[in-house]
Design an enzyme around this catalytic site. Structure first.
Site, mmCIF file in Angstrom:
data_model
loop_
_atom_site.group_PDB
_atom_site.id
_atom_site.type_symbol
_atom_site.label_atom_id
_atom_site.label_comp_id
_atom_site.label_asym_id
_atom_site.label_seq_id
_atom_site.Cartn_x
_atom_site.Cartn_y
_atom_site.Cartn_z
ATOM 1 N N ASP A 90 9.380 -20.962 13.713
ATOM 2 C CA ASP A 90 10.444 -21.730 14.352
ATOM 3 C C ASP A 90 11.114 -20.826 15.391
ATOM 4 O O ASP A 90 11.921 -19.969 15.042
ATOM 5 C CB ASP A 90 11.468 -22.203 13.320
ATOM 6 C CG ASP A 90 10.933 -23.289 12.400
ATOM 7 O OD1 ASP A 90 9.700 -23.503 12.383
ATOM 8 O OD2 ASP A 90 11.740 -23.909 11.685
ATOM 9 N N LYS A 154 12.533 -28.916 17.313
ATOM 10 C CA LYS A 154 13.511 -28.808 16.226
ATOM 11 C C LYS A 154 14.910 -28.845 16.816
ATOM 12 O O LYS A 154 15.170 -28.230 17.852
ATOM 13 C CB LYS A 154 13.263 -27.513 15.456
ATOM 14 C CG LYS A 154 14.230 -27.232 14.320
ATOM 15 C CD LYS A 154 13.803 -25.962 13.605
ATOM 16 C CE LYS A 154 14.869 -25.467 12.633
ATOM 17 N NZ LYS A 154 14.473 -24.201 11.982
ATOM 18 N N LYS A 183 11.632 -31.871 13.966
ATOM 19 C CA LYS A 183 12.283 -31.319 12.782
ATOM 20 C C LYS A 183 13.787 -31.381 12.977
ATOM 21 O O LYS A 183 14.319 -30.869 13.961
ATOM 22 C CB LYS A 183 11.842 -29.879 12.533
ATOM 23 C CG LYS A 183 12.557 -29.231 11.330
ATOM 24 C CD LYS A 183 12.028 -27.835 11.052
ATOM 25 C CE LYS A 183 12.856 -27.113 9.993
ATOM 26 N NZ LYS A 183 12.344 -25.751 9.719
#
Length: 234
Positions: A90, A154, A183
């Site tokens: 991430d 995300k 996400k």
């Protein structure tokens, strides 16, 4: 419970996290069937060892939480994390560069990380930190991440003024390519919030309250509160 758990990255990214807490996180991920554990880079090797032989992935963060480390530093972080056993990374967008109009630099950095991940057979998520962006910037940043090869966009680090909101997810889902997943993370504390975010188009959730979420009774996502209410490190 299993279905919801499979959408959750069971997360512990507090700066004071301990090895004992990481062990507990991994045990909970095995018990409930979470998609991954999301841990600081320092703990990737430990988590990978403790989850060997399970279906639980190992997620860690790159350039976290501010995103403005130099691209070479992020690349080194990524390569080391993959070496230690990470299966998903991430990465935080360089919001400072993005806000300065340096989109080419942002795109190049994201593409480089996507290449590192995909050559290793792993997944890249790009954190765009929606709390710091206008709606137009959310759309633009999300589309840039998708074009650079990110597998997921995300919403949040969990360290900004707010986390994910249903509106963030709806905006991203409306403008991202179908193959780019989303996400939602930051401030997700209840099952109702989790279900609302999934209903809005999220594919994965980053949560530290994962066990409480999956063991709570299901509620209608239509009645769920907005997940942007409180800042939280997931």
């Amino acid at each position: 419970m299993t279905s919801l758990a499979a959408h959750i990255d069971h997360t512990l990214l507090r700066p004071d996290a301990t090895r004992a807490e990481i062990s507990t996180l991994c045990a909970e991920a095995r018990q409930f069937g979470f998609a991954t554990v999301c841990v600081p880079p320092f703990f990737v090797r430990q988590a990978a060892a403790e989850l060997t032989g399970t279906a639980v992935g190992i997620c860690t963060v790159i350039g976290f939480p501010l995103g403005y480390a130099m691209p070479t530093v992020k690349a080194i972080e990524a390569e080391r994390a993959l070496h230690d056993g990470a299966t998903e990374l991430d990465m935080v967008l360089n919001v400072a560069a993005f806000k300065s109009g340096e989109e080419a630099a942002c795109a190049e950095e994201m593409a480089a990380l996507a290449t590192i991940c995909h050559e290793a057979g792993t997944i890249l998520k790009v954190i765009i930190e929606t709390a710091l962006l206008t709606e137009a910037e959310i759309i633009r940043a999300g589309q840039m991440a998708a074009a650079a090869g990110a597998d997921f966009v995300k919403t949040s680090t969990g360290f900004a003024s707010r986390g994910a909101s249903v509106d963030d997810i709806r905006i991203l889902r409306a403008y991202l390519p179908a193959q780019t997943r989303i996400k939602a993370s930051g401030g997700i504390r209840t099952r109702a919030q989790a279900e609302a975010l999934l209903a809005a188009g999220a594919d994965r959730l980053g949560c530290s309250a994962s066990v409480a979420i999956v063991t709570s009774p299901s509620e209608s996502p239509l009645a769920a509160p907005d997940a942007s209410a409180a800042p939280s490190a997931y």
